[in-house]
Design an enzyme around this catalytic site. Structure first.
Site, short mmCIF file in Angstrom:
data_model
loop_
_atom_site.label_atom_id
_atom_site.label_comp_id
_atom_site.label_asym_id
_atom_site.label_seq_id
_atom_site.Cartn_x
_atom_site.Cartn_y
_atom_site.Cartn_z
N SER A 28 -2.55 -0.87 3.48
CA SER A 28 -4.03 -1.22 3.79
C SER A 28 -4.31 -0.73 5.04
O SER A 28 -5.41 -0.12 5.11
CB SER A 28 -4.12 -2.74 3.68
OG SER A 28 -3.79 -2.86 2.11
N GLU B 264 -7.94 7.28 -1.02
CA GLU B 264 -8.21 7.44 0.27
C GLU B 264 -6.60 8.20 0.62
O GLU B 264 -5.59 7.31 0.77
CB GLU B 264 -8.30 6.19 0.99
CG GLU B 264 -9.00 6.52 2.62
CD GLU B 264 -9.21 5.11 3.15
OE1 GLU B 264 -8.63 4.25 2.88
OE2 GLU B 264 -10.08 5.06 3.98
N HIS C 123 -3.74 5.84 -0.35
CA HIS C 123 -4.32 4.31 -0.42
C HIS C 123 -5.03 4.15 -1.79
O HIS C 123 -6.30 4.67 -2.00
CB HIS C 123 -5.26 3.99 0.72
CG HIS C 123 -5.82 2.72 0.73
ND1 HIS C 123 -6.92 2.41 1.15
CD2 HIS C 123 -5.28 1.68 0.25
CE1 HIS C 123 -7.24 1.19 1.15
NE2 HIS C 123 -6.27 0.61 0.56
N ASN D 195 -10.48 0.00 4.38
CA ASN D 195 -10.28 -1.19 4.84
C ASN D 195 -10.49 -1.84 6.30
O ASN D 195 -10.88 -2.80 6.79
CB ASN D 195 -8.77 -1.58 4.98
CG ASN D 195 -8.23 -1.65 3.56
OD1 ASN D 195 -9.16 -2.24 2.60
ND2 ASN D 195 -6.95 -1.37 3.20
P1 NAD Z 1 2.50 -7.54 -3.20
O1 NAD Z 1 3.01 -8.66 -2.01
O2 NAD Z 1 1.91 -8.01 -4.37
O3 NAD Z 1 3.94 -6.61 -3.55
C1 NAD Z 1 4.94 -6.37 -2.49
C2 NAD Z 1 6.18 -6.05 -3.32
O4 NAD Z 1 7.12 -5.54 -2.27
C3 NAD Z 1 7.07 -7.38 -3.77
O5 NAD Z 1 7.05 -7.42 -5.29
C4 NAD Z 1 8.15 -7.29 -3.16
O6 NAD Z 1 9.33 -7.85 -3.80
C5 NAD Z 1 8.17 -5.69 -2.82
N1 NAD Z 1 9.32 -5.40 -1.82
C6 NAD Z 1 9.37 -6.09 -0.59
N2 NAD Z 1 10.39 -5.34 0.18
C7 NAD Z 1 10.97 -4.12 -0.65
C8 NAD Z 1 11.92 -3.37 -0.39
N3 NAD Z 1 12.69 -3.30 0.73
N4 NAD Z 1 12.18 -2.70 -1.52
C9 NAD Z 1 11.49 -2.67 -2.52
N5 NAD Z 1 10.55 -3.82 -2.90
C10 NAD Z 1 10.23 -4.53 -1.90
O7 NAD Z 1 1.86 -6.50 -2.17
P2 NAD Z 1 0.63 -5.39 -2.75
O8 NAD Z 1 -0.71 -6.37 -2.90
O9 NAD Z 1 1.34 -4.80 -3.95
O10 NAD Z 1 0.63 -4.35 -1.59
C11 NAD Z 1 1.51 -3.45 -1.30
C12 NAD Z 1 1.12 -2.60 -0.29
O11 NAD Z 1 -0.18 -1.80 -0.96
C13 NAD Z 1 0.64 -3.23 0.98
O12 NAD Z 1 0.97 -2.27 1.92
C14 NAD Z 1 -0.77 -3.40 0.94
O13 NAD Z 1 -1.56 -3.42 2.17
C15 NAD Z 1 -1.32 -2.02 0.15
N6 NAD Z 1 -2.41 -2.14 -0.78
C16 NAD Z 1 -2.77 -3.36 -1.32
C17 NAD Z 1 -4.11 -3.64 -2.18
C18 NAD Z 1 -4.24 -4.82 -2.92
O14 NAD Z 1 -5.47 -4.86 -3.32
N7 NAD Z 1 -3.43 -5.70 -2.93
C19 NAD Z 1 -4.76 -2.51 -2.24
C20 NAD Z 1 -4.49 -1.31 -1.75
C21 NAD Z 1 -3.26 -1.06 -0.87
#
Ligand code: NAD
Length: 283
Positions: free
Chosen positions: A120, A153, A141, A191
Site C-alpha cells: 500500500s 498502479e 499495486h 493511497n
Molecule cells: P493480510 O494481513 O490480509 O495478509 C498478509 C498475509 O501475509 C498473511 O496471510 C500472513 O500470514 C502472510 N505472511 C506474513 N509474512 C509472511 C512470510 N514471510 N511469508 C509468507 N506469508 C507471509 O494483508 P493484505 O491486506 O492481504 O495486504 C498484503 C499487502 O498488500 C500489504 O502490503 C498491503 O499493504 C497491500 N495491499 C492491501 C490492500 C487491501 O485492500 N487489503 C490493497 C492493496 C495492497
C-alpha cells in the site's frame, strides 16, 4: 505466458485475490503463506469470490470452480518456489516482515526473479535495496477486490529497468488489467489520497459529527463514489490502514498523516473490518 513460473506470496486479503484472479484466467500459480490455516481459509473464501465474480462480471474465462482451484498449488514451503521467474509479494504491510522475507527469497533462488511488490505504501526503492538486482523490482499495486478492479498502479523504483516495466506491463495487459505507471514515493498516488480521506472519516466518527452510515452516505451520494471511506477501510482491513498511515507519517514527517486514535483503538480491540467480522460496520 510471459512468465513461466509464478508465485504469489501471502494468502491474506490480497494474495488470495490475486491468485484467484490469475487462476480464473487459466494461469497456473503457486500460493505461499507461512500459515496453513490462512491457506485453508483462503481456499474456502475462493468459492464466495467465484460466486461474486460470476454475479458481477457474468463472464469468467475458466468456467468451473474446481478447474480454477486446480490452477493453484497451495504451500508453506519456500523450496517449492525455487527459481520461479515472477514473484508477486503480498505479505503484511510491515517493513521488518518484508525485510525478513526478501532475505529468505534471495537464498531460495540462484537466478533472481522479477519481484512485483503489492504494497500500500512501502517504498519500492527500499525493497529493491534488499535484493541482488534492484532493476528487477517493481511495485504492482492491485486494487481490492482484484477480480473486479481493472486498474493496477505500477510503481517504478529508483533502479527499476525499462525491461522490467515493459514485461510487467505486457503481463498485466494480458490479464485484462490497465496498468498506470507512477514514480516511487511512499503511498504512491492511490493511497496518499485514500488514506487521508479514510483517516479523516475515522476522526469524524471519533468526534461524533455523524454515524459511519451517514458519513459514507454523504461521501457516496455527494461525490458519486461507489463506496464510502469507512466501508473501504473495513474492506482493506483496519490493521493494514493503520500500518499504512504509520508508514506515510514516518516517511513524510507530515502531521497530515497522523493516525486517528479511534482507528488505533479499534485495531487494538481486534475490530479489523470485514476480515474479523466487525469494523465501522458489522459483517
Ligand atoms: P493480510 O494481513 O490480509 O495478509 C498478509 C498475509 O501475509 C498473511 O496471510 C500472513 O500470514 C502472510 N505472511 C506474513 N509474512 C509472511 C512470510 N514471510 N511469508 C509468507 N506469508 C507471509 O494483508 P493484505 O491486506 O492481504 O495486504 C498484503 C499487502 O498488500 C500489504 O502490503 C498491503 O499493504 C497491500 N495491499 C492491501 C490492500 C487491501 O485492500 N487489503 C490493497 C492493496 C495492497
Amino acid at each position: 505466458m510471459i512468465f513461466k513460473k509464478i508465485a504469489i506470496i501471502g494468502a491474506g486479503v490480497m494474495g488470495g485475490d490475486v491468485a484467484f484472479d490469475l487462476a480464473s484466467k487459466g494461469i497456473r500459480v503457486t500460493l505461499l503463506d507461512i500459515s496453513e490455516e490462512i491457506l485453508n481459509d483462503t481456499k474456502y473464501e475462493m468459492k464466495n469470490k467465484y460466486n461474486l465474480v460470476k454475479m458481477v462480471k457474468k463472464i469468467i474465462k475458466v468456467q468451473d470452480f474446481d478447474s480454477i482451484l486446480q490452477n493453484i498449488s497451495f504451500t508453506t514451503q519456500y523450496s517449492d518456489i525455487e527459481n520461479f521467474d515472477l514473484i508477486i509479494e503480498n505479505i503484511s504491510e510491515d517493513i521488518q516482515k518484508k525485510r525478513e522475507l526478501y532475505t529468505i527469497l534471495e537464498k531460495t533462488s540462484t537466478v533472481q526473479p522479477v519481484y512485483a511488490v503489492n504494497t500500500s505504501c512501502i517504498s519500492i526503492t527500499t525493497i529493491a535495496s534488499l535484493v541482488r538486482i534492484p532493476e528487477k523490482v517493481i511495485g504492482m499495486h492491485f486494487m481490492n477486490p482484484v477480480p473486479l478492479k481493472e486498474m493496477v498502479e505500477m510503481i517504478k523504483g529508483f533502479h527499476t529497468s525499462t525491461e522490467t516495466i515493459e514485461t510487467c506491463k505486457l503481463f498485466l495487459k494480458k490479464l485484462g488489467k490497465t496498468p498506470v505507471i507512477v514514480n516511487d514515493y511512499p503511498g504512491f498516488v492511490a493511497n496518499r489520497l485514500s488514506h487521508l480521506f479514510m483517516n479523516e472519516a475515522a476522526f469524524l466518527v471519533q468526534d461524533q459529527v455523524a454515524s459511519p452510515k451517514e458519513i459514507d452516505l454523504i461521501f457516496k451520494k455527494g461525490y458519486g463514489h461507489a463506496m464510502g471511506p469507512l466501508e473501504t477501510a473495513d474492506l482493506i482491513g483496519l490493521d493494514t490502514v493503520l500500518n499504512s498511515l504509520h508508514i506515510l507519517y514516518e516517511s513524510y514527517q507530515d502531521p497530515k498523516y497522523r493516525c486517528c486514535p479511534l482507528l488505533k483503538k479499534m485495531v487494538a480491540a481486534g475490530n479489523l473490518g470485514r476480515k474479523s467480522g466487525k469494523g465501522f460496520f458489522d459483517y
